[in-house]
Write a protein that holds these residues in place. Structure first.
Motif: not given
Length: 296
Positions: A66-91
């Motif tokens: 479905a379109v709605g969950p698909c767009l939600t997944i893309w946003a959630a993946c971006g949030l997860l990547a951002t959180l991971g990158a912020l951890c790497f920024a600290e390191l």
């Protein structure tokens, strides 16, 4: 041997040791700090945006249906990547060494885990990912010359090999040249992405919204489907940690590393969501699932 002779020998030896140390310091090689904030942002955007956004949408949609969950997944993946990158920024600001995960594993767990990770990354992970990206590039680059049929495999492989050689040579010759090439290719990709997004917005403004009605209807949500959807979506975000591989080449890494991540990854996330909206504006879910590469 008198005292004066001993003192003279000690002075001569001290001079030789000093010259040896000075010579050793002169021969020491340091990475040049030539990557600024704009280049850092371009590296993140240019590394992340690639074949994934043109191939992964089909796989993400196939798992949630479905379109709605698909767009939600893309946003959630971006949030997860951002959180991971912020951890790497600290390191990266604590351990200001190039090499990404290698120096962090070295400091935390010692040389054996660091070596094993580096060995696996060098021989398996990075070459495989690089090959997939270059093969996808070659397939898209050769497609216009073979309308109505698939390009020959030999053409695709030769183009991919040429891309690998070109990128390797440029990055080996000069950090600055590699940075300029990265900026140019990032600008080219952003122009293409902007064209796709603007086209979708124009069609939406013209009232082409029928594909978004009942966006969550008939969706298939389960633990397995969400896991597979995230797996395919995160492939398109691969590269969020690449700036940590050149920390020593960053100008003022304590500032530019964090700012590049904060600006770059959210910008990519917004672009990905808008690109998917553009896809769904002109294609139904069924048409998208039938397409091997949506952007074509």
């Amino acid at each position: 041997m008198d005292e004066a002779s001993l003192r003279k020998r000690r002075e001569d030896k001290g001079k030789e040791d000093g010259q040896s140390t000075q010579s050793h310091e002169v021969q020491k090689t340091n990475l040049q700090k030539q990557v600024g904030l704009i280049s850092g942002i371009c590296m993140i955007i240019g590394t992340i945006i690639g074949s994934g956004i043109f191939v992964s949408p089909k796989s993400v949609l196939d798992n949630v249906q479905a379109v709605g969950p698909c767009l939600t997944i893309w946003a959630a993946c971006g949030l997860l990547a951002t959180l991971g990158a912020l951890c790497f920024a600290e390191l990266g600001t604590m351990i200001t060494k190039s090499g990404g995960e290698y120096p962090y594993l070295m400091e935390a767990f010692g040389p054996i885990p660091a070596f094993l990770f580096s060995w696996t990354s060098l021989l398996v992970t990075k070459p495989s990912s690089f090959a997939i990206i270059c093969l996808s590039f070659a397939e898209y680059a050769s497609a216009p010359f073979y309308p109505g049929c698939d390009p020959p495999k030999i053409i695709i492989k030769c183009l991919a090999a040429a891309a690998i050689v070109t990128i390797t040579v440029v990055n080996s010759l000069s950090v600055k040249l590699g940075s300029y090439l990265q900026n140019f290719l990032t600008a080219a990709k952003m122009i293409i992405v902007t064209i796709i997004i603007v086209s979708g917005i124009v069609l939406l403004a013209q009232g082409k919204t029928e594909n978004f009605k009942g966006s969550f209807k008939d969706s298939k949500i389960s633990f397995n489907s969400l896991g597979l959807a995230f797996y395919n979506g995160l492939w398109a975000y691969d590269g969020w940690n690449q700036l940590n591989y050149i920390t020593e080449e960053l100008k003022n890494p304590y500032r530019n590393l964090l700012l590049s991540i904060i600006i770059g990854i959210p910008l990519v996330t917004v672009c990905y969501i808008l690109i998917n909206i553009s896809y769904f504006t002109v294609m139904t879910s069924t048409e998208l699932l039938q397409s091997p590469a949506v952007a074509v």
